[in-house]
Design a protein around this motif. Structure first.
Motif, short mmCIF file in Angstrom:
data_model
loop_
_atom_site.label_atom_id
_atom_site.label_comp_id
_atom_site.label_asym_id
_atom_site.label_seq_id
_atom_site.Cartn_x
_atom_site.Cartn_y
_atom_site.Cartn_z
N THR A 1 -3.10 4.47 -5.59
CA THR A 1 -4.23 4.27 -4.67
C THR A 1 -4.43 5.51 -3.82
OG1 THR A 1 -2.81 3.32 -2.98
CG2 THR A 1 -3.83 1.79 -4.54
N ALA A 2 -5.59 5.51 -3.16
CA ALA A 2 -5.91 6.63 -2.28
C ALA A 2 -5.16 6.46 -0.95
CB ALA A 2 -7.42 6.69 -2.04
N GLY A 3 -5.08 7.56 -0.23
CA GLY A 3 -4.38 7.53 1.04
C GLY A 3 -5.06 6.68 2.08
N LYS B 1 1.04 7.21 -6.55
CA LYS B 1 -0.26 7.87 -6.74
C LYS B 1 -1.28 6.93 -7.39
CE LYS B 1 1.59 11.88 -5.60
NZ LYS B 1 1.31 12.54 -4.35
N ASP C 1 -6.29 3.74 1.74
CA ASP C 1 -5.84 2.36 1.67
C ASP C 1 -4.56 2.15 2.47
OD1 ASP C 1 -7.98 1.74 0.04
OD2 ASP C 1 -6.85 2.18 -1.80
N LEU C 2 -3.67 3.13 2.43
CA LEU C 2 -2.43 3.03 3.22
C LEU C 2 -2.74 3.09 4.71
CD1 LEU C 2 0.64 2.92 3.46
CD2 LEU C 2 0.68 5.42 3.17
N ALA D 1 0.83 -1.21 0.00
CA ALA D 1 0.00 0.00 0.00
C ALA D 1 0.86 1.25 0.00
CB ALA D 1 -0.92 -0.02 1.23
N ARG D 2 1.98 1.18 0.71
CA ARG D 2 2.86 2.36 0.76
C ARG D 2 3.49 2.59 -0.61
NH1 ARG D 2 4.75 5.06 4.89
NH2 ARG D 2 4.00 3.43 6.32
N ARG E 1 0.90 4.00 -2.97
CA ARG E 1 0.59 5.39 -2.61
C ARG E 1 1.67 6.33 -3.11
NH1 ARG E 1 -2.77 9.24 -2.57
NH2 ARG E 1 -2.30 10.87 -1.03
N GLU E 2 2.91 5.88 -3.04
CA GLU E 2 4.00 6.74 -3.52
C GLU E 2 3.89 6.98 -5.03
OE1 GLU E 2 7.48 4.73 -2.29
OE2 GLU E 2 7.37 5.41 -0.17
#
Length: 391
Positions: free
Chosen positions: A132-134, A130, A136-137, A123-124, A127-128
């Motif tokens: 997935t949405a924040g 862009k 999810d992290l 997830a991280r 996210r880095e």
């Protein structure tokens, strides 16, 4: 002219002659020889003999920390044990199962935590980039934290199971003498409830003894008035006397006295400590305690043989006057030490007291005095002293 005297008249004349000669013969008897002792002040301990009982310095009741069936008694009843020695063994099978279950739970929690950690890394990374949405992290991080908490809980449960498993071996909490076994093999014991044995530490031992509050307060008043010198707890000699009159070989030391008076008896409890290497002193044993509580300076003592009593019970001695005649002195006596009486009143330093031969004297009798030296009361003579007696 020759006069004849009757036999009765002759006997009367002889009796009269003997009667007239008796005082003259009595006056011609030499004065009796007596031994006299000069009253010399000396330091004398104030000693009391008090009742007491022996008590163990430490007592531990052996109780199981876990319940179960007793499968083995390891110790020898009445023997000595050291702290940590195994005394009983409780059936460990149920606790082995709990340990295995806790180990499995821990393994599952660790696997879940490992998976959560992988999910959080993915997830991280997304996210880095862009992708997935924040949120999810955030969810992945929360799942990882929960999994790590489950691991900690599972690990604590395993430690508890292992601890309970170790408690199936019931050990001695202190070193000492263990008493009789209170449970046998096959008995079911409950955790923290049943007493399996008792251990007592008997070297050293305590001796608790009592003294009347009035006697103790009188002693303190004498100390405050300067009549006595206080002895510290380290200086106070404490000895034990058994029922048969024999003395315990080892001296003790005074620890403390209670700060309160027993309302039912008016007694104050004191405690002393005695070494017990041979194991002679057992808890509950009745003993007499002889204790030096103070030191009396300038004390006067007389041998017991010098003291007489009249029909009313008044104690008195014969003292030698300057003209070598004797006079009666009424005395008030205190404690005895080494066959000598402490004189509370009635004599003064320098007085000469008849020691031997006083039984045949009477007031103003003429005597021939032979001085004797007074034995000194040795240090530590308190072991032979008795409680003060009121005269």
């Amino acid at each position: 002219m020759t006069m004849r005297l009757s036999p009765g008249l002759c006997a009367g004349l002889v009796l009269c002659c003997l009667t007239a000669a008796a005082p003259a013969a009595a006056q011609q008897l030499p004065p009796p020889q007596v031994s006299v002792q000069v009253m010399t002040p000396e330091a004398l301990p104030v000693v009391n003999e008090l009742p007491g009982r022996v008590a163990a310095t430490r007592i531990a009741e052996v109780r199981p920390r876990v319940g179960g069936i007793v499968v083995e008694r390891v110790f020898e009843q009445g023997g000595k044990v050291e702290a940590g020695d195994v005394l009983y063994r409780i059936d460990p099978a149920p606790y082995d199962v709990r340990v295995a279950s806790a180990q499995g739970a821990l393994a599952r929690a660790e696997a879940t935590a490992l998976n959560a950690a992988d999910q959080e890394r993915r997830a991280r990374a997304l996210r880095e980039r862009k992708v997935t949405a924040g949120v999810d992290l955030d969810n992945a991080a929360t799942a990882l934290a929960q999994a790590q908490a489950d691991v900690a809980i599972a690990r604590a449960s395993l430690q508890e199971a292992q601890l309970n498993r170790s408690y199936t071996e019931v050990t001695a909490p202190i070193a000492g003498v263990v008493g009789r076994a209170l449970v046998t093999e096959g008995a079911l014991v409950n955790a923290q409830t049943d007493i399996m044995a008792t251990i007592q530490q008997l070297d050293p031992v305590y001796v608790d003894f009592t003294q009347s509050s009035s006697e103790l307060f009188a002693l303190r008043r004498a100390l405050a008035a300067g009549q006595l010198a206080m002895m510290s707890a380290d200086e106070a000699a404490v000895r034990l006397i058994f029922d048969d009159g024999s003395e315990y070989a080892h001296p003790g030391k005074l620890l403390f006295s209670e700060a309160s008076v027993d309302s039912s008896t008016g007694q104050i409890t004191l405690r002393a400590e005695f070494p017990n290497p041979e194991g002679e002193l057992l808890p509950g044993l009745y003993v007499r305690v002889r204790i030096e509580q103070a030191m009396r300076d300038n004390a006067l003592t007389v041998p017991q043989m010098a003291v007489q009593r009249d029909q009313s019970g008044q104690a008195y001695v014969y003292a030698l006057k300057d003209d070598e005649t004797v006079e009666r002195r009424d005395v008030t006596l205190g404690q005895t030490t080494d066959n000598r009486w402490l004189v509370e009143s009635g004599l003064a330093p320098g007085d000469r007291v008849v020691v031997l031969g006083a039984q045949k004297l009477y007031p103003d009798a003429k005597v021939v005095a032979q001085p004797v030296e007074a034995p000194r009361v040795p240090a530590g003579a308190a072991a032979a002293a008795e409680a003060p007696a009121q005269e």
